[in-house]
Design an enzyme around this catalytic site. Structure first.
Site, PDB file in Angstrom:
ATOM      1  CD  GLU A   1       6.892   9.008  17.632  1.00 64.44           C
ATOM      2  OE1 GLU A   1       7.852   8.966  16.856  1.00 64.44           O
ATOM      3  OE2 GLU A   1       5.919   8.230  17.549  1.00 64.44           O
TER       4      GLU A   1
ATOM      5  CB  CYS B   1      10.744   5.456  13.917  1.00 61.55           C
ATOM      6  SG  CYS B   1      12.035   4.502  13.089  1.00 61.55           S
TER       7      CYS B   1
ATOM      8  CE  LYS C   1      -1.893   2.877   2.251  1.00 61.85           C
ATOM      9  NZ  LYS C   1      -1.829   4.380   2.141  1.00 61.85           N
TER      10      LYS C   1
ATOM     11  N   GLY D   1       4.263   3.216  10.826  1.00 63.17           N
ATOM     12  CA  GLY D   1       3.472   4.440  10.773  1.00 63.17           C
ATOM     13  C   GLY D   1       3.024   4.872  12.145  1.00 63.17           C
ATOM     14  CB  SER D   2       0.421   7.269  13.123  1.00 64.25           C
ATOM     15  OG  SER D   2      -0.790   6.713  12.618  1.00 64.25           O
TER      16      SER D   2
ATOM     17  N   GLY E   1      -3.100   4.948  13.341  1.00 64.38           N
ATOM     18  CA  GLY E   1      -3.359   4.180  12.136  1.00 64.38           C
ATOM     19  C   GLY E   1      -2.983   2.724  12.285  1.00 64.38           C
ATOM     20  N   GLY E   2      -1.838   2.459  12.907  1.00 66.30           N
ATOM     21  CA  GLY E   2      -1.398   1.081  13.087  1.00 66.30           C
ATOM     22  C   GLY E   2      -2.312   0.293  13.985  1.00 66.30           C
TER      23      GLY E   2
ATOM     24  CD  GLU F   1       9.357   1.302  13.306  1.00 63.69           C
ATOM     25  OE1 GLU F   1       9.675   2.505  13.249  1.00 63.69           O
ATOM     26  OE2 GLU F   1       9.945   0.410  12.658  1.00 63.69           O
TER      27      GLU F   1
END
Length: 534
Positions: free
Chosen positions: A401, A284, A168, A223-224, A227-228, A247
């Site tokens: 974060e 990250c 994606k 990603g975030s 979203g993750g 992650e």
């Protein structure tokens, strides 16, 4: 007859201005995702031979190198990360492909184990190995358009394992994604495997459809947290749940001891500023929380950090959304009671288009709950902090974060107070200790740091991940959703599953499981380790 709904266009954007550069593709609807996953599933047999996988990965690495200038220029136009940074990332990406080609060729990834009964016929003959899990869905990361994208480590490790991939693409660099996919497809034609071993889809809805597709067998995501977690929950809610290797975010705490601050305040402060602002803070592994002693040595370190940050020019965010979130995050944290700003707090002068470094400072006691949660750990340290002042729930924001060049300095009065803060830090990719040689207290910090991070550094800074077999890039949740790594040779393990054959005759077995070991793969037979090619 109902008319088909037109698919939305996918545009390549200039992050420096927000303006459209070019139309790249159209968003993938459910049918397009189904075609990509189905074709990838049908291409699975083409990757059965490990030597074919190795040749494919090497051909892809060569294709990347030949198209290096075009890739770097395209990625820079979409991310503003700069040609120097992206040239290094290109080399890393090609290196990962070559490294996983070696992993596939050597055969150690198969983890072959054969057990014969001590007396023939007195028990079963067991032959265990690892086999490809099936089609893997990969979500490209915003901050690494090459190394964690279409031909990045997730894709390379999955292909090495024998798994076709559907990526994606990230909305921040769709043109780069399309170019990388074309390079892989050319490498596939060169090697003689179907181009469908790598599929590419675009659009938010396509990511949801990809995770839901019944032929998908695992997901890799960078990603975030928000979203993750949504995708992880989606993978778990399927009729047939699948592994989700995500992650999701990391605070990456740093502890500076009193002696280290006293001996190297300027050096540590300057190094910290460089790490925080590398890539405009969009790594990250950026250190987000630094435990600094409260005395004069800590004052000098804080001053050195602030002075070094003031010399760093504003960076460009990967997209306006990231920039706006960074500005809001800085302002919300700076407004908390007891928090001091050692640099100017970024405001909305250039909303969403510039990332100016920000350094905040507060007493460590403000980060400690009056009554630690049951799973907070570090019992003695947390207890020692009870009543030390300042449990304020709003300050938990400082333990989350903030993506961008923000760093928080927590000034601790003693080791117990610092340990109590660490007990509240959630899982991270990294944790760093700055100490001095032969410091008595140093050894006590490592277990606490290892409990919350997948990589523990003694000295140095966590930004920059060595792509080597021993590397682990992961950590306790929310740093990642599993115990696996997305960097290093063992990243391939995410895409494999064990199968045992019991009493199967040789003519039915793959050659890797024959007693004669014609392909000379590393294995363990009746408890003895064999390395035929060593």
């Amino acid at each position: 007859m109902p008319q088909p709904i037109p698919q939305a266009k996918v545009w390549s954007l200039d992050p420096r201005t927000g303006e459209r550069r070019a139309e790249v593709a159209v968003e993938s609807d459910t049918a397009a995702v189904d075609r990509a996953v189905t074709a990838a599933h049908q291409a699975l047999p083409a990757l059965a031979d490990r030597l074919v996988r190795a040749r494919l990965l090497l051909a892809a690495a060569d294709a990347l190198a030949k198209a290096g200038d075009e890739l770097v220029n395209t990625a820079d136009a979409e991310t503003a990360l700069g040609s120097a940074r992206l040239t290094g990332e290109l080399a890393r990406t090609a290196g990962q492909l070559r490294a996983f080609a070696t992993v596939a060729r050597e055969g150690a990834l198969l983890d072959v184990v054969i057990d014969h009964p001590a007396t023939p016929g007195a028990g079963p003959v067991l032959r265990r190995w690892l086999t490809p899990i099936g089609v893997v869905g990969v979500f490209a990361a915003s901050n690494f358009p090459l190394a964690f994208s279409v031909l990045g480590g997730d894709t390379a490790s999955a292909l090495a394992a024998g798994c076709p991939v559907v990526v994606k693409a990230h909305a921040d660099h769709p043109a780069t994604a399309e170019l990388a996919a074309r390079l892989l497809h050319a490498a596939a034609r060169e090697v003689g495997v179907p181009a469908a071993v790598l599929g590419l889809v675009h659009g938010f809805a396509a990511g949801v459809d990809l995770v839901r597709h019944p032929a998908l067998r695992a997901v890799g995501f960078t990603g975030s947290l928000r979203g993750g977690r949504a995708l992880s929950d989606l993978a778990a809610a399927r009729p047939r749940p699948i592994p989700f290797h995500g992650e999701l975010g990391s605070l990456n705490p740093v502890v500076v001891t009193e002696r280290a601050a006293d001996e190297r305040a300027a050096e540590i402060g300057t190094g910290l500023a460089g790490s925080v602002t590398l890539g405009a803070g969009q790594f990250c592994t950026k250190p987000g929380l630094v435990l600094v002693p409260a005395g004069p040595a800590g004052d000098r370190l804080a001053a050195a950090t602030a002075a070094a940050l003031a010399e760093v020019p504003a960076g460009v965010p990967l997209d306006g959304r990231i920039g706006a979130a960074y500005l809001a995050g800085c302002q919300a944290r700076a407004a908390l009671p007891g928090v001091a700003s050692l640099t100017a707090v970024p405001d909305a002068e250039a909303p969403g288009r510039r990332l100016r470094p920000c350094c905040l400072e507060l007493p460590a006691a403000l980060l400690i709950e009056a009554e630690p949660e049951p799973d907070a750990g570090a019992g003695a340290g947390a207890g020692a902090a009870t009543g030390a002042g300042a449990g304020n729930a709003d300050h938990t924001l400082l333990l989350e974060e903030c993506f961008g060049p923000l760093v928080v300095l927590a000034r601790y009065r003693d080791a117990a107070e610092a340990a109590a803060v660490l007990a509240r830090v959630e899982g991270s990719l990294t944790a760093t200790l700055h100490t001095t040689p032969h410091e008595p207290e140093a050894a006590h910090w490592l277990p606490s740091l290892a409990a919350i991070a997948g990589r523990v550094l003694v000295g140095g800074w966590p930004t920059g991940v060595a792509v080597l077999p021993a590397m682990h890039h992961g950590g306790p949740y929310p740093a990642s959703t599993s115990n696996s790594t997305s960097v290093g040779a063992t990243a391939v393990e995410r895409w494999l599953r064990p199968v045992v054959y019991q009493d199967a005759p040789p003519e039915l077995l793959p050659p890797e499981l024959h007693d004669a070991n014609p392909l000379r793969v590393p294995r363990r037979v009746d408890g003895q380790l064999e390395r035929p090619n060593a």
